[in-house]
Design an enzyme around this catalytic site. Structure first.
Site, PDB file in Angstrom:
ATOM      1  N   GLU A   1      -1.505  -5.505   8.590  1.00  9.88           N
ATOM      2  CA  GLU A   1      -0.710  -4.910   9.666  1.00  9.88           C
ATOM      3  C   GLU A   1      -1.373  -5.091  11.023  1.00  9.88           C
ATOM      4  O   GLU A   1      -2.602  -5.028  11.130  1.00  9.88           O
ATOM      5  CB  GLU A   1      -0.535  -3.398   9.400  1.00  9.88           C
ATOM      6  CG  GLU A   1       0.228  -3.102   8.125  1.00  9.88           C
ATOM      7  CD  GLU A   1       0.445  -1.610   7.910  1.00  9.88           C
ATOM      8  OE1 GLU A   1       0.087  -0.781   8.792  1.00  9.88           O
ATOM      9  OE2 GLU A   1       0.979  -1.263   6.840  1.00  9.88           O
TER      10      GLU A   1
ATOM     11  N   GLU B   1       8.958  -4.114  10.776  1.00  6.86           N
ATOM     12  CA  GLU B   1       9.365  -2.796  10.256  1.00  6.86           C
ATOM     13  C   GLU B   1       9.745  -1.845  11.387  1.00  6.86           C
ATOM     14  O   GLU B   1       9.026  -1.759  12.400  1.00  6.86           O
ATOM     15  CB  GLU B   1       8.218  -2.187   9.427  1.00  6.86           C
ATOM     16  CG  GLU B   1       8.577  -0.794   8.890  1.00  6.86           C
ATOM     17  CD  GLU B   1       7.624  -0.254   7.836  1.00  6.86           C
ATOM     18  OE1 GLU B   1       6.665  -0.959   7.442  1.00  6.86           O
ATOM     19  OE2 GLU B   1       7.852   0.902   7.410  1.00  6.86           O
TER      20      GLU B   1
ATOM     21  N   ASP C   1      -0.965  -6.212  -0.339  1.00  5.52           N
ATOM     22  CA  ASP C   1      -1.363  -5.589   0.928  1.00  5.52           C
ATOM     23  C   ASP C   1      -2.868  -5.397   1.019  1.00  5.52           C
ATOM     24  O   ASP C   1      -3.485  -4.852   0.081  1.00  5.52           O
ATOM     25  CB  ASP C   1      -0.728  -4.193   1.037  1.00  5.52           C
ATOM     26  CG  ASP C   1       0.465  -4.169   1.979  1.00  5.52           C
ATOM     27  OD1 ASP C   1       0.625  -5.103   2.791  1.00  5.52           O
ATOM     28  OD2 ASP C   1       1.233  -3.191   1.888  1.00  5.52           O
TER      29      ASP C   1
ATOM     30  N   LYS D   1      -1.078  -9.522   2.844  1.00  8.11           N
ATOM     31  CA  LYS D   1      -0.403  -9.043   4.052  1.00  8.11           C
ATOM     32  C   LYS D   1      -1.318  -8.057   4.771  1.00  8.11           C
ATOM     33  O   LYS D   1      -2.021  -7.277   4.120  1.00  8.11           O
ATOM     34  CB  LYS D   1       0.925  -8.362   3.688  1.00  8.11           C
ATOM     35  CG  LYS D   1       1.643  -7.721   4.887  1.00  8.11           C
ATOM     36  CD  LYS D   1       3.083  -7.359   4.565  1.00  8.11           C
ATOM     37  CE  LYS D   1       3.251  -6.036   3.881  1.00  8.11           C
ATOM     38  NZ  LYS D   1       2.734  -4.850   4.608  1.00  8.11           N
TER      39      LYS D   1
ATOM     40  N   ASP E   1       0.840  -1.204   0.000  1.00  5.41           N
ATOM     41  CA  ASP E   1       0.000   0.000   0.000  1.00  5.41           C
ATOM     42  C   ASP E   1       0.878   1.258   0.000  1.00  5.41           C
ATOM     43  O   ASP E   1       0.372   2.371  -0.108  1.00  5.41           O
ATOM     44  CB  ASP E   1      -1.014  -0.004   1.156  1.00  5.41           C
ATOM     45  CG  ASP E   1      -0.371  -0.097   2.519  1.00  5.41           C
ATOM     46  OD1 ASP E   1       0.869  -0.187   2.607  1.00  5.41           O
ATOM     47  OD2 ASP E   1      -1.120  -0.068   3.530  1.00  5.41           O
ATOM     48  N   SER E   2       2.211   1.059   0.045  1.00  2.00           N
ATOM     49  CA  SER E   2       3.135   2.174  -0.168  1.00  2.00           C
ATOM     50  C   SER E   2       2.920   2.778  -1.556  1.00  2.00           C
ATOM     51  O   SER E   2       3.408   3.877  -1.830  1.00  2.00           O
ATOM     52  CB  SER E   2       4.583   1.706  -0.004  1.00  2.00           C
ATOM     53  OG  SER E   2       4.827   0.542  -0.775  1.00  2.00           O
TER      54      SER E   2
HETATM   55  O1  KIV Z   1       3.539  -1.158   1.662  1.00  2.00           O
HETATM   56  C1  KIV Z   1       4.728  -1.485   1.765  1.00  2.00           C
HETATM   57  O2  KIV Z   1       5.580  -1.179   0.914  1.00  2.00           O
HETATM   58  C2  KIV Z   1       5.120  -2.259   2.937  1.00  2.00           C
HETATM   59  C3  KIV Z   1       6.594  -2.456   3.154  1.00  2.00           C
HETATM   60  C4  KIV Z   1       7.165  -1.225   3.754  1.00  2.00           C
HETATM   61  C5  KIV Z   1       6.878  -3.665   3.957  1.00  2.00           C
HETATM   62  O3  KIV Z   1       4.299  -2.676   3.687  1.00  2.00           O
END
Ligand code: KIV
Length: 281
Positions: A117, A184, A86, A115, A47-48
């Protein structure tokens, strides 16, 4: 070599003699191709994307529809790497039904796992996603979706009690069924404690060298994100400068008339020129 599966990744503990896992983010087909050609084990459609591609200041702005769109673009490149997508903020916080549907949307878009969080609070949702046969990667420590609750993007686990809580959270996530874990923004020693405490691989970002793998954001490691360069980023290229220079040369050639050349243009055949009454030149 075939794509790494979630069970194969689960077995990749460095202490058992495995090679460290290499994960890199990608958000589109060219990025996925580059990551795959470079031999990454996993591609994270993170989600970055909100920050490094879409220009937002945090990751809270993307929806599960956005993540599915980018996951599908990555999958269309048919990378050799395992694709993890994500689950964005608010896509696994409301109800188990919604959570499972959202995880399924990412799998249908081309991900092999998802993934999410957070620590113990997330256990019921992790169990429900695993029950739907979708492998889950956990993510603890500095969790960017909690930016407001954490009071900024801050290193976590700096106090002994917080470090112990992270170890407990990691154990719970492994017990709930996560096949691996992103760690992280935590001190090196805390990452080592967590890595020692669980049988699933830890993949670090800003967590030092003692994890079972490392991940970096594509745009950070290639020097395409220039607004903020965190301490833990190593830049392997300066694509921002390379790209700016290339576009400057293009602009200069257009303005001077040097582009396009005859070789870069299409031409009518002599017969068609004659039919049109246009003299050869
Ligand atoms: O969204 C992302 O890029 C991440 C990484 C920083 C692990 O979750």
């Amino acid at each position: 070599m075939g794509k790494l599966t979630a069970p194969a990744i689960r077995a990749r503990k460095v202490r058992d003699g495995a090679d460290p896992l290499v994960m890199v983010t990608a958000y589109d087909a060219p990025g996925a191709r580059v990551a795959s050609q470079a031999g990454a084990d996993l591609i994270l459609v993170g989600d970055s994307v909100a920050m490094v591609v879409l220009g937002y200041d945090d990751t809270l702005q993307v929806t599960v529809g956005d993540m599915a769109h980018h996951t599908a673009a990555v999958a269309r490149a048919r990378p050799a790497a395992h694709i993890v997508a994500d689950l964005p903020w608010m896509s696994y916080h409301v109800s188990a039904e919604e959570t499972v549907q959202n995880a399924a949307m990412l799998v249908r878009a081309g991900a092999q796992s998802v993934k999410l969080e957070g620590g113990r609070k997330r256990l019921p949702m992790i169990e429900r996603i695993c029950d739907a046969e979708i492998p889950v990667m956990g993510h603890i420590g500095l969790t960017p979706q909690s930016v407001h609750a954490m009071g900024g993007f801050k290193v976590q686990g700096r106090q002994a009690e917080a470090a112990r809580r992270l170890v407990q959270a990691a154990k719970s996530l492994a017990h709930a069924g996560c096949y691996s874990l992103v760690l992280e923004g935590v001190p090196v020693q805390v990452a080592e404690m967590v890595t020692d405490a669980v049988d699933i691989p830890t993949i670090g970002i800003g967590a030092g060298p003692h994890c079972d793998g490392q991940v970096l954001v594509f745009h950070d490691l290639l020097g395409l994100e220039t607004r903020l360069v965190p301490k833990f980023v190593r830049r392997y290229a300066d694509l921002d400068t390379l790209a700016t220079d290339a576009l400057r040369r293009f602009a200069s050639d257009v303005r001077s008339g040097a582009f396009p050349s005859s070789q870069e243009s299409y031409h009518l055949s002599e017969a068609e020129l004659a039919a049109l009454g246009i003299p050869e030149f």
